[in-house]
Design a protein around this motif. Structure first.
Motif, PDB file in Angstrom:
ATOM      1  N   GLY A   1       0.996  -1.278   0.033  1.00  0.00           N
ATOM      2  CA  GLY A   1       0.146   0.040  -0.184  1.00  0.00           C
ATOM      3  C   GLY A   1       0.826   1.296  -0.012  1.00  0.00           C
ATOM      4  N   SER A   2       0.892   2.200   0.992  1.00  0.00           N
ATOM      5  CA  SER A   2       1.494   3.144   0.922  1.00  0.00           C
ATOM      6  C   SER A   2       2.640   3.097   1.923  1.00  0.00           C
ATOM      7  CB  SER A   2       0.719   4.491   1.544  1.00  0.00           C
ATOM      8  OG  SER A   2       0.141   4.246   2.829  1.00  0.00           O
ATOM      9  N   SER A   3       2.893   1.941   2.413  1.00  0.00           N
ATOM     10  CA  SER A   3       4.253   1.819   3.298  1.00  0.00           C
ATOM     11  C   SER A   3       5.422   1.295   2.403  1.00  0.00           C
ATOM     12  CB  SER A   3       3.917   0.779   4.292  1.00  0.00           C
ATOM     13  OG  SER A   3       2.766   1.263   5.213  1.00  0.00           O
ATOM     14  N   GLU A   4       6.394   2.035   2.698  1.00  0.00           N
ATOM     15  CA  GLU A   4       7.533   1.388   1.756  1.00  0.00           C
ATOM     16  C   GLU A   4       8.484   0.719   2.724  1.00  0.00           C
ATOM     17  OE1 GLU A   4      10.026   4.639   0.217  1.00  0.00           O
ATOM     18  OE2 GLU A   4       8.194   5.355  -1.343  1.00  0.00           O
ATOM     19  N   VAL A   5       9.060  -0.511   2.016  1.00  0.00           N
ATOM     20  CA  VAL A   5       9.954  -1.356   2.784  1.00  0.00           C
ATOM     21  C   VAL A   5      11.447  -0.865   2.223  1.00  0.00           C
ATOM     22  CG1 VAL A   5      10.847  -3.517   3.341  1.00  0.00           C
ATOM     23  CG2 VAL A   5       8.424  -3.027   3.193  1.00  0.00           C
ATOM     24  N   MET A   6      12.310  -0.540   2.987  1.00  0.00           N
ATOM     25  CA  MET A   6      13.784  -0.074   2.402  1.00  0.00           C
ATOM     26  C   MET A   6      14.514  -1.052   2.181  1.00  0.00           C
ATOM     27  SD  MET A   6      16.237   2.545   4.177  1.00  0.00           S
ATOM     28  CE  MET A   6      15.240   4.169   3.938  1.00  0.00           C
TER      29      MET A   6
ATOM     30  N   LEU B   1      -0.660  -1.822   8.757  1.00  0.00           N
ATOM     31  CA  LEU B   1      -2.066  -2.271   8.902  1.00  0.00           C
ATOM     32  C   LEU B   1      -2.652  -0.847   8.485  1.00  0.00           C
ATOM     33  CD1 LEU B   1      -2.255  -4.251  12.169  1.00  0.00           C
ATOM     34  CD2 LEU B   1      -2.322  -5.151   9.950  1.00  0.00           C
ATOM     35  N   VAL B   2      -2.589   0.489   8.969  1.00  0.00           N
ATOM     36  CA  VAL B   2      -3.138   1.415   8.449  1.00  0.00           C
ATOM     37  C   VAL B   2      -3.044   1.534   7.018  1.00  0.00           C
ATOM     38  CG1 VAL B   2      -3.134   4.139   8.583  1.00  0.00           C
ATOM     39  CG2 VAL B   2      -3.172   2.598  10.880  1.00  0.00           C
ATOM     40  N   SER B   3      -1.928   1.418   6.361  1.00  0.00           N
ATOM     41  CA  SER B   3      -1.586   1.603   5.114  1.00  0.00           C
ATOM     42  C   SER B   3      -2.714   0.536   4.184  1.00  0.00           C
ATOM     43  CB  SER B   3      -0.079   1.779   4.609  1.00  0.00           C
ATOM     44  OG  SER B   3       0.325   0.425   4.470  1.00  0.00           O
ATOM     45  N   LEU B   4      -2.749  -0.627   4.945  1.00  0.00           N
ATOM     46  CA  LEU B   4      -3.661  -1.576   3.878  1.00  0.00           C
ATOM     47  C   LEU B   4      -4.946  -1.027   4.370  1.00  0.00           C
ATOM     48  CD1 LEU B   4      -2.004  -5.200   5.097  1.00  0.00           C
ATOM     49  CD2 LEU B   4      -2.319  -4.142   2.667  1.00  0.00           C
ATOM     50  N   ILE B   5      -5.481  -0.674   5.316  1.00  0.00           N
ATOM     51  CA  ILE B   5      -6.874  -0.109   5.537  1.00  0.00           C
ATOM     52  C   ILE B   5      -7.027   0.780   4.672  1.00  0.00           C
ATOM     53  CG2 ILE B   5      -8.434   0.837   7.208  1.00  0.00           C
ATOM     54  CD1 ILE B   5      -6.826  -0.654   9.514  1.00  0.00           C
ATOM     55  N   ASP B   6      -6.420   1.800   4.578  1.00  0.00           N
ATOM     56  CA  ASP B   6      -6.599   2.998   3.493  1.00  0.00           C
ATOM     57  C   ASP B   6      -6.755   2.264   2.160  1.00  0.00           C
ATOM     58  OD1 ASP B   6      -6.165   4.697   5.209  1.00  0.00           O
ATOM     59  OD2 ASP B   6      -3.993   5.193   4.740  1.00  0.00           O
ATOM     60  N   SER B   7      -5.906   1.238   1.826  1.00  0.00           N
ATOM     61  CA  SER B   7      -5.850   0.860   0.376  1.00  0.00           C
ATOM     62  C   SER B   7      -7.196  -0.060   0.145  1.00  0.00           C
ATOM     63  CB  SER B   7      -4.861  -0.371   0.296  1.00  0.00           C
ATOM     64  OG  SER B   7      -3.623  -0.007   0.457  1.00  0.00           O
ATOM     65  N   ILE B   8      -7.605  -0.742   1.255  1.00  0.00           N
ATOM     66  CA  ILE B   8      -9.080  -1.218   0.957  1.00  0.00           C
ATOM     67  C   ILE B   8     -10.176  -0.360   0.966  1.00  0.00           C
ATOM     68  CG2 ILE B   8     -10.911  -2.765   2.420  1.00  0.00           C
ATOM     69  CD1 ILE B   8      -8.227  -4.294   3.834  1.00  0.00           C
ATOM     70  N   GLU B   9     -10.183   0.855   1.594  1.00  0.00           N
ATOM     71  CA  GLU B   9     -11.032   1.865   1.434  1.00  0.00           C
ATOM     72  C   GLU B   9     -10.986   2.531   0.107  1.00  0.00           C
ATOM     73  OE1 GLU B   9     -11.623   3.331   6.094  1.00  0.00           O
ATOM     74  OE2 GLU B   9     -10.407   4.607   4.655  1.00  0.00           O
ATOM     75  N   LYS B  10      -9.671   2.491  -0.580  1.00  0.00           N
ATOM     76  CA  LYS B  10      -9.818   3.184  -1.859  1.00  0.00           C
ATOM     77  C   LYS B  10     -10.018   2.049  -2.946  1.00  0.00           C
ATOM     78  CE  LYS B  10      -5.985   6.365  -0.581  1.00  0.00           C
ATOM     79  NZ  LYS B  10      -4.728   6.660  -0.324  1.00  0.00           N
TER      80      LYS B  10
ATOM     81  N   ARG C   1      -7.786  -5.647  -7.085  1.00  0.00           N
ATOM     82  CA  ARG C   1      -9.093  -4.803  -6.939  1.00  0.00           C
ATOM     83  C   ARG C   1      -9.875  -5.439  -5.755  1.00  0.00           C
ATOM     84  NH1 ARG C   1     -10.944  -1.346 -10.336  1.00  0.00           N
ATOM     85  NH2 ARG C   1      -9.427  -1.990 -11.959  1.00  0.00           N
ATOM     86  N   VAL C   2     -10.181  -4.596  -4.830  1.00  0.00           N
ATOM     87  CA  VAL C   2     -10.870  -4.967  -3.588  1.00  0.00           C
ATOM     88  C   VAL C   2     -12.482  -5.269  -4.098  1.00  0.00           C
ATOM     89  CG1 VAL C   2     -11.725  -4.311  -1.530  1.00  0.00           C
ATOM     90  CG2 VAL C   2      -9.651  -3.833  -2.063  1.00  0.00           C
ATOM     91  N   ASP C   3     -12.988  -6.346  -3.848  1.00  0.00           N
ATOM     92  CA  ASP C   3     -14.131  -6.577  -4.057  1.00  0.00           C
ATOM     93  C   ASP C   3     -15.486  -6.304  -3.063  1.00  0.00           C
ATOM     94  OD1 ASP C   3     -16.192  -7.731  -5.730  1.00  0.00           O
ATOM     95  OD2 ASP C   3     -15.811  -9.903  -5.231  1.00  0.00           O
TER      96      ASP C   3
ATOM     97  N   LEU D   1      -7.549 -12.180   3.875  1.00  0.00           N
ATOM     98  CA  LEU D   1      -8.540 -11.808   3.137  1.00  0.00           C
ATOM     99  C   LEU D   1      -8.460 -12.610   1.819  1.00  0.00           C
ATOM    100  CD1 LEU D   1      -8.338  -7.923   2.934  1.00  0.00           C
ATOM    101  CD2 LEU D   1      -9.994  -9.348   4.404  1.00  0.00           C
ATOM    102  N   SER D   2      -9.498 -13.226   1.272  1.00  0.00           N
ATOM    103  CA  SER D   2      -9.538 -13.665  -0.059  1.00  0.00           C
ATOM    104  C   SER D   2     -10.816 -13.736  -0.787  1.00  0.00           C
ATOM    105  CB  SER D   2      -9.146 -15.354   0.358  1.00  0.00           C
ATOM    106  OG  SER D   2     -10.118 -15.979   1.309  1.00  0.00           O
ATOM    107  N   TRP D   3     -10.594 -13.545  -2.061  1.00  0.00           N
ATOM    108  CA  TRP D   3     -11.798 -13.337  -2.985  1.00  0.00           C
ATOM    109  C   TRP D   3     -11.480 -13.818  -4.361  1.00  0.00           C
ATOM    110  CZ3 TRP D   3      -8.141  -9.545  -1.079  1.00  0.00           C
ATOM    111  CH2 TRP D   3      -7.714  -8.849  -1.967  1.00  0.00           C
TER     112      TRP D   3
END
Lengths: 549, 90
Positions: free
Chosen positions: A382-387, B21-30, B45-47, B69-71
């Motif tokens: 997502g928006s996290s980067e792993v260096m 985790l927050v960046s994953l939650i953001d992605s799911i929302e988007k 693509r989130v279903d 999560l699986s889809w």
């Protein structure tokens, strides 16, 4: 021991190769066509014998139950001997075959090839008796015969070159040179045979040069022992590229001094051996008795050797894995006191950089050759980067530039649990393997010690508890020292040092789960250091849980 | 069919785990989760409907919590044929 069939076939083979040498010599001297046919057909017979012996060796190895190490060595030696005998047989054919290219047979007779045949014949005769009786002197004589053959080759080579300069008989002289070249290679095979005999006697692979280095070192140290009186125990094992052997006299009589039963012989990379020698001298000035006494050293062009005192006692590793808890506590207390004493005695008001990150980079190639995937690439979640690892290292290296230890001490340099000896009788701690000792950051020794505890392959809870408290106590001792000395960047340097030791230790660890754990811990620490870069370093707090498993 | 994989494993403290985790939650929302490894991108693509499972295990002092999560991206085919058009033998 060797089966009767094996012994008989090897004896046959020696006889046949000796005959082959005789016939080849006669052919070179007289050039009779019938002799060449005989040489060729005997070569087939020798090849067959080699196949029979090889089969015998492999069958014995695979079918004999409960085979001893000595029997295994004997079979291995027999196999090497038979392979090299066959090679000598082949060289005979090749040398004889060259005669067909000689227009002027008389020219060969100007050169002394007989001596080489005589030496080969004399030493081949000794092979079977040496294998049977284990006569080290004769085995060594076989090895050394190669030097004699080389010298004769060189003499004749020079003579051929000189003759070539006259510009006459060029083709014939080149053929003569080829013949001598084959004879010289027979000498190489004879040396392999001699070394195989040493293996069967000593129970370990030893090169004749190492043997000579040992002999010279013993002589130089004024020991009465000749090699025949000396007993070797197997290689003690070393990752530093030096070979180490324990030496003592056969009758158990002291070789060196009344209180010393045996000594350690180290031979190998000249730079390392000389570093160890200088460090031993330095340590004995700073802290007499802490390190082994140096008896003598020897140098050749590429290698060097040392004869040092063998320290009686057990390694710290042995005590931590097998000693009783009370003893272990005593030894730990002694170890702490010794380390503190060294640090205080050798402390110099000179800032010193340990360059932990550079140490990781220097060993990266060896880590990756064992674990090719131990290098993070850039990743995004997502928006996290792993260096990626290389960027992480480069950034931490810049940070480390500003993090010198405020003072230096004389460090061990490889403060592993198996480089620390406890002498129970004298109740003292001693150090071995000192080629990396230097003025440095005391944290280097502490972190190497901690990770050498961590990576002990023991997973039983009570032993793990033990390792964990040894680590905790060592860390606390060092931290208290840091506080006393006003060393404000102790924790961040320790983080880098542990990252270094975790990462580089994976190259010794094949257990993938365990080494992966160390790989992850190393990255975690580097990321922690990087995340702190905008804050003052004295506020960095080492996540100490990282040291325990 | 080609298989794409993304793999990341690390040691983190609570603070940095939260960041991931927050960046994953953001992605799911988007509606799109993007994972990259060495420049190679994998987008999901989130279903509207996804299987969400939480599994936890505690054994000999070892803890494990898996969030999954699986889809499927392949939608079920809805055939236009209707039951009424099928002939029923008399």
């Amino acid at each position: 021991m060797l089966t009767t069939a094996l012994k008989e076939n090897l004896s046959f083979m020696v006889v046949e190769v000796a005959r082959q040498l005789d016939e080849t010599f006669d052919f070179l001297a007289n050039g009779e066509a019938s002799a060449f046919r005989k040489i060729n057909s005997r070569d087939d017979y020798i090849d067959n014998l080699k196949t029979v012996i090889e089969n015998c060796c492999f069958t014995t190895l695979s079918e004999t139950k409960a085979i001893t190490q000595q029997e295994r060595d004997s079979i291995q030696a027999t196999h090497t001997i038979c392979v090299n005998l066959e090679r000598i047989g082949d060289f005979c054919v090749s040398a004889a075959d060259q005669l067909h290219y000689l227009n002027n047979h008389a020219i060969l007779q100007h050169f002394d090839y007989q001596q080489i045949f005589d030496i080969l014949a004399e030493h081949l005769q000794a092979v079977i008796p040496v294998l049977k009786e284990g006569d080290m002197g004769k085995a060594l004589a076989i090895c050394r015969a190669e030097n004699q053959i080389d010298a004769i080759y060189k003499e004749n080579f020079d003579k051929i070159m000189e003759a070539l300069r006259s510009g006459k008989e060029i083709e014939n002289l080149i053929t003569v040179l080829f013949i001598f070249r084959y004879l010289e290679r027979m000498g190489d095979s004879l040396l392999n045979i001699g070394e195989a005999l040493l293996l069967s006697i000593l129970g370990e692979k030893i090169k004749i040069e190492q043997f000579q280095a040992l002999e010279e070192t013993l002589t130089k140290s004024g020991l009465r022992a000749s090699l025949a009186e000396v007993e070797f125990s197997s290689i003690l094992g070393s990752r530093s590229g030096c070979r180490i052997r324990k030496v003592k006299s056969h009758d158990g009589q002291p070789l060196i001094a009344p209180q010393t039963q045996s000594s350690i012989f180290k031979e190998g990379n000249k730079e390392k051996i000389l570093a160890e020698k200088n460090n031993l001298e330095r340590w004995s000035e700073i802290f007499p008795g802490l390190t082994p006494r140096l008896f003598s050293h020897q140098e050749s062009e590429e290698t060097a050797s040392l004869l040092v005192e063998f320290l009686p006692g057990r390694t710290f590793e042995a005590i931590l894995l097998k000693g009783d808890p009370a003893e272990l506590e005593t030894v730990c207390a002694l170890l702490h006191a010794t380390a503190l004493d060294i640090w205080q005695r050798t402390r110099k008001e000179v800032p010193v950089k340990a360059n932990f990150i550079a140490q990781i980079m220097a060993r990266m190639h060896s880590v990756l050759s064992v674990h090719p995937d131990f290098l993070r690439v850039r990743q995004d979640i997502g928006s996290s980067e792993v260096m990626p690892t290389d960027e992480l290292l480069a950034k931490c290296r810049q940070i480390e530039e500003k993090l010198a230890a405020p003072f230096s001490v004389f460090i061990h340099g490889d403060f592993n649990v198996n480089n620390i000896i406890y002498n129970g009788a004298a109740k003292r701690i001693q150090f071995i393997d000192l080629y990396r000792s230097r003025e440095g950051d005391y944290i280097q020794d502490v972190s190497v010690f901690i990770v050498s505890n961590f990576r002990q392959p023991v997973f039983k809870t009570h032993l793990r508890d033990r390792l964990n408290w040894i680590t905790r106590d060592m860390y606390q001792m060092a931290r208290e020292f840091a506080v006393e000395q006003g060393d404000e960047t102790f924790e961040v340097r320790m983080a880098l040092a542990l990252a270094r030791s975790f990462y580089t230790s994976t190259r010794f660890e094949w257990n993938n789960d365990f080494s992966h754990e160390m790989f992850l811990r190393s990255h975690f620490l580097l990321e922690k250091v990087l995340a702190h870069q905008d804050k003052p370093w004295h506020t960095f707090s080492l996540p100490t849980g990282i040291m325990y498993y | 069919m080609s298989t794409k994989k993304f793999d990341y494993e690390s040691l983190q403290d609570a603070h940095s785990i939260k960041t991931y985790l927050v960046s994953l939650i953001d992605s799911i929302e988007k509606g799109r989760i993007i994972l990259k490894s060495n420049g190679e991108e994998m987008a999901m693509r989130v279903d509207d409907l996804m299987k969400f499972s939480v599994q936890a295990k505690k054994k000999d002092g070892q803890n494990k919590l898996s969030i999954k999560l699986s889809w499927s991206e392949i939608k079920p085919v809805i055939k236009e044929e209707r039951a009424s058009s099928m002939s029923i033998g008399s």
